[in-house]
Design an enzyme around this catalytic site. Structure first.
Site, PDB file in Angstrom:
ATOM      1  N   SER A 150      34.963 -26.269  95.352  1.00  0.00           N
ATOM      2  CA  SER A 150      33.507 -25.344  94.800  1.00  0.00           C
ATOM      3  C   SER A 150      32.817 -24.921  95.975  1.00  0.00           C
ATOM      4  O   SER A 150      32.817 -25.607  97.017  1.00  0.00           O
ATOM      5  CB  SER A 150      32.842 -26.435  93.995  1.00  0.00           C
ATOM      6  N   TYR A 163      28.397 -34.395  93.699  1.00  0.00           N
ATOM      7  CA  TYR A 163      29.352 -33.433  93.412  1.00  0.00           C
ATOM      8  C   TYR A 163      29.752 -32.623  94.574  1.00  0.00           C
ATOM      9  O   TYR A 163      30.976 -32.474  94.959  1.00  0.00           O
ATOM     10  CB  TYR A 163      29.042 -32.571  92.182  1.00  0.00           C
ATOM     11  N   LYS A 167      33.287 -32.639  96.500  1.00  0.00           N
ATOM     12  CA  LYS A 167      34.047 -31.286  96.847  1.00  0.00           C
ATOM     13  C   LYS A 167      34.176 -31.056  98.494  1.00  0.00           C
ATOM     14  O   LYS A 167      35.459 -30.218  98.586  1.00  0.00           O
ATOM     15  CB  LYS A 167      33.370 -30.224  95.924  1.00  0.00           C
TER      16      LYS A 167
HETATM   17  N1  NAP Z   1      32.540 -23.612  86.287  1.00  0.00           N
HETATM   18  C1  NAP Z   1      32.350 -23.336  87.362  1.00  0.00           C
HETATM   19  O1  NAP Z   1      31.467 -22.707  87.491  1.00  0.00           O
HETATM   20  C2  NAP Z   1      32.881 -24.004  88.815  1.00  0.00           C
HETATM   21  C3  NAP Z   1      32.611 -23.648  90.003  1.00  0.00           C
HETATM   22  C4  NAP Z   1      33.278 -24.280  90.970  1.00  0.00           C
HETATM   23  C5  NAP Z   1      34.012 -25.120  90.874  1.00  0.00           C
HETATM   24  N2  NAP Z   1      34.383 -25.530  89.700  1.00  0.00           N
HETATM   25  C6  NAP Z   1      35.423 -26.599  89.493  1.00  0.00           C
HETATM   26  O2  NAP Z   1      36.610 -25.890  88.698  1.00  0.00           O
HETATM   27  C7  NAP Z   1      37.297 -27.094  88.074  1.00  0.00           C
HETATM   28  C8  NAP Z   1      37.422 -26.772  86.495  1.00  0.00           C
HETATM   29  O3  NAP Z   1      36.228 -26.589  85.877  1.00  0.00           O
HETATM   30  P1  NAP Z   1      35.775 -25.877  84.486  1.00  0.00           P
HETATM   31  O4  NAP Z   1      34.523 -24.923  84.588  1.00  0.00           O
HETATM   32  O5  NAP Z   1      36.767 -25.152  84.003  1.00  0.00           O
HETATM   33  O6  NAP Z   1      35.467 -27.271  83.612  1.00  0.00           O
HETATM   34  P2  NAP Z   1      35.746 -27.285  82.055  1.00  0.00           P
HETATM   35  O7  NAP Z   1      35.514 -25.965  81.416  1.00  0.00           O
HETATM   36  O8  NAP Z   1      34.758 -28.215  81.722  1.00  0.00           O
HETATM   37  O9  NAP Z   1      37.259 -27.817  81.929  1.00  0.00           O
HETATM   38  C9  NAP Z   1      37.539 -29.091  82.288  1.00  0.00           C
HETATM   39  C10 NAP Z   1      38.971 -29.364  81.855  1.00  0.00           C
HETATM   40  O10 NAP Z   1      39.223 -30.380  82.407  1.00  0.00           O
HETATM   41  C11 NAP Z   1      39.668 -31.659  81.396  1.00  0.00           C
HETATM   42  N3  NAP Z   1      39.467 -32.668  81.677  1.00  0.00           N
HETATM   43  C12 NAP Z   1      38.404 -33.205  82.092  1.00  0.00           C
HETATM   44  N4  NAP Z   1      38.178 -34.418  82.465  1.00  0.00           N
HETATM   45  C13 NAP Z   1      39.521 -34.724  82.556  1.00  0.00           C
HETATM   46  C14 NAP Z   1      40.163 -36.012  82.884  1.00  0.00           C
HETATM   47  N5  NAP Z   1      39.552 -37.118  83.417  1.00  0.00           N
HETATM   48  N6  NAP Z   1      41.521 -36.013  82.687  1.00  0.00           N
HETATM   49  C15 NAP Z   1      42.357 -34.922  82.348  1.00  0.00           C
HETATM   50  N7  NAP Z   1      41.610 -33.680  82.054  1.00  0.00           N
HETATM   51  C16 NAP Z   1      40.292 -33.864  82.060  1.00  0.00           C
HETATM   52  C17 NAP Z   1      38.938 -30.956  80.011  1.00  0.00           C
HETATM   53  O11 NAP Z   1      39.500 -31.210  78.743  1.00  0.00           O
HETATM   54  P3  NAP Z   1      39.112 -32.576  77.943  1.00  0.00           P
HETATM   55  O12 NAP Z   1      37.646 -32.424  77.844  1.00  0.00           O
HETATM   56  O13 NAP Z   1      39.926 -32.476  76.950  1.00  0.00           O
HETATM   57  O14 NAP Z   1      39.748 -33.532  78.854  1.00  0.00           O
HETATM   58  C18 NAP Z   1      39.077 -29.444  80.168  1.00  0.00           C
HETATM   59  O15 NAP Z   1      40.462 -28.940  79.845  1.00  0.00           O
HETATM   60  C19 NAP Z   1      36.353 -28.407  88.138  1.00  0.00           C
HETATM   61  O16 NAP Z   1      37.131 -29.151  89.409  1.00  0.00           O
HETATM   62  C20 NAP Z   1      35.065 -27.927  88.724  1.00  0.00           C
HETATM   63  O17 NAP Z   1      34.378 -28.685  89.602  1.00  0.00           O
HETATM   64  C21 NAP Z   1      33.811 -25.035  88.370  1.00  0.00           C
END
Ligand code: NAP
Length: 257
Positions: A150, A163, A167
């Site tokens: 991130s 966090y 990261k």
């Molecule tokens: N969104 C942003 O603005 C942003 C920015 C920078 C970086 N990121 C990074 O991008 C990545 C994805 O973020 P996102 O925003 O797409 O998140 P999200 O919409 O909350 O999706 C997370 C996914 O991971 C699964 N998950 C969560 N914990 C898990 C576990 N312990 N084992 C297996 N599956 C798991 C969830 O499904 P279940 O709940 O069914 O397990 C879901 O499919 C993360 O690493 C986040 O830190 C996001």
């Protein structure tokens, strides 16, 4: 442009394992890889959600194995890698996408258990899953690993600094693995998205803060999931065959404000 250049982005014949892929960035990357020709293995904790995500990939003509697995649980991790290998016989691409920030607040008040949880889902699981895939396939056959970090890795933001620390460590893990496993034909890179419109970050983009973040972003918008998919495709494919240990920031210029 040489038309061959486009074939470098193809993932035909490749198998990709993407963790946390029932929604958000992980689901987008899995869909993009499938459209680029890869067989994909996807997981999330909830059975119904992963079935639904798998169904969408199948309906668009892709080959997919969807597994309910919690990457924080060692038994689930072992089963995930075994089932992926039994199904596909190889894992050429690994995307460590699971991550998030379950605890908000200043570091002075952060409980030890909260620190452990944040380090576990953002750092430790990416290391252990990478190590397992290394031994199961990549050590002898090469491959490419992408860790989803991130822009928080480069910032200090009171409330989410645990966090951000995790990261940042994930980026250094990426560099260390790139060095240690390069001789095995394994490339290891990181993606550092800025704010992306997903469920995890909804509180940030869906309100007054989102308006301010849009206004202050040099490109003038918040990232959509497909902005991240394109970077993930580049890093997974032969188009990036001389790129390793790198962090690709995709933030519309958020970091250069
Ligand atoms: N969104 C942003 O603005 C942003 C920015 C920078 C970086 N990121 C990074 O991008 C990545 C994805 O973020 P996102 O925003 O797409 O998140 P999200 O919409 O909350 O999706 C997370 C996914 O991971 C699964 N998950 C969560 N914990 C898990 C576990 N312990 N084992 C297996 N599956 C798991 C969830 O499904 P279940 O709940 O069914 O397990 C879901 O499919 C993360 O690493 C986040 O830190 C996001």
């Amino acid at each position: 442009m040489d038309s061959d250049i486009f074939s470098k982005f193809s993932l035909k014949g490749k198998v990709a394992l993407i963790t946390g892929a029932s929604r958000g960035i992980g689901e987008g990357i899995a869909s993009a890889y499938s459209k680029a020709g890869a067989k994909v293995v996807i997981c999330s904790r909830k059975n119904r959600a992963i079935e639904e995500a798998s169904r969408k990939i199948m309906e668009s003509g892709g080959e997919v194995l969807g597994l309910a697995a919690n990457v924080s649980a060692s038994n689930d991790r072992a089963r995930l890698i075994k089932d992926a290998m039994d199904w596909a016989g190889q894992i050429n691409i690994l995307v460590n996408n699971v991550g998030g920030n379950p605890h908000f607040g200043p570091l002075a008040e952060l409980a030890e258990s909260a620190w452990d949880k944040v380090m576990d889902i953002n750092l430790k699981t990416s290391f252990i899953v990478s190590q397992s895939v290394y031994h199961a396939w990549m050590k002898d056959h090469g491959g490419t690993i992408i860790n989803v970090s991130s822009v928080g890795a480069f910032e200090t933001i009171v409330g989410i600094n645990a966090y951000n620390i995790a990261k940042a460590a994930l980026i250094h893990l990426t560099r260390c693995l790139a060095r240690e496993w390069g001789p095995n034909g394994i490339r290891v890179n990181a993606l550092a998205p800025g704010l992306v419109k997903t469920k995890m970050s909804q509180a940030l983009w869906d309100g007054p803060l989102g308006v301010e973040l849009t206004r202050s972003n040099p490109i003038g918008r918040i990232a959509e999931i497909d902005d991240i998919e394109c970077g993930a495709l580049f890093l997974a494919s032969d188009a990036s065959s001389f790129v390793t240990g790198h962090t690709l920031v995709i933030d519309g210029g958020q970091l250069v404000r």
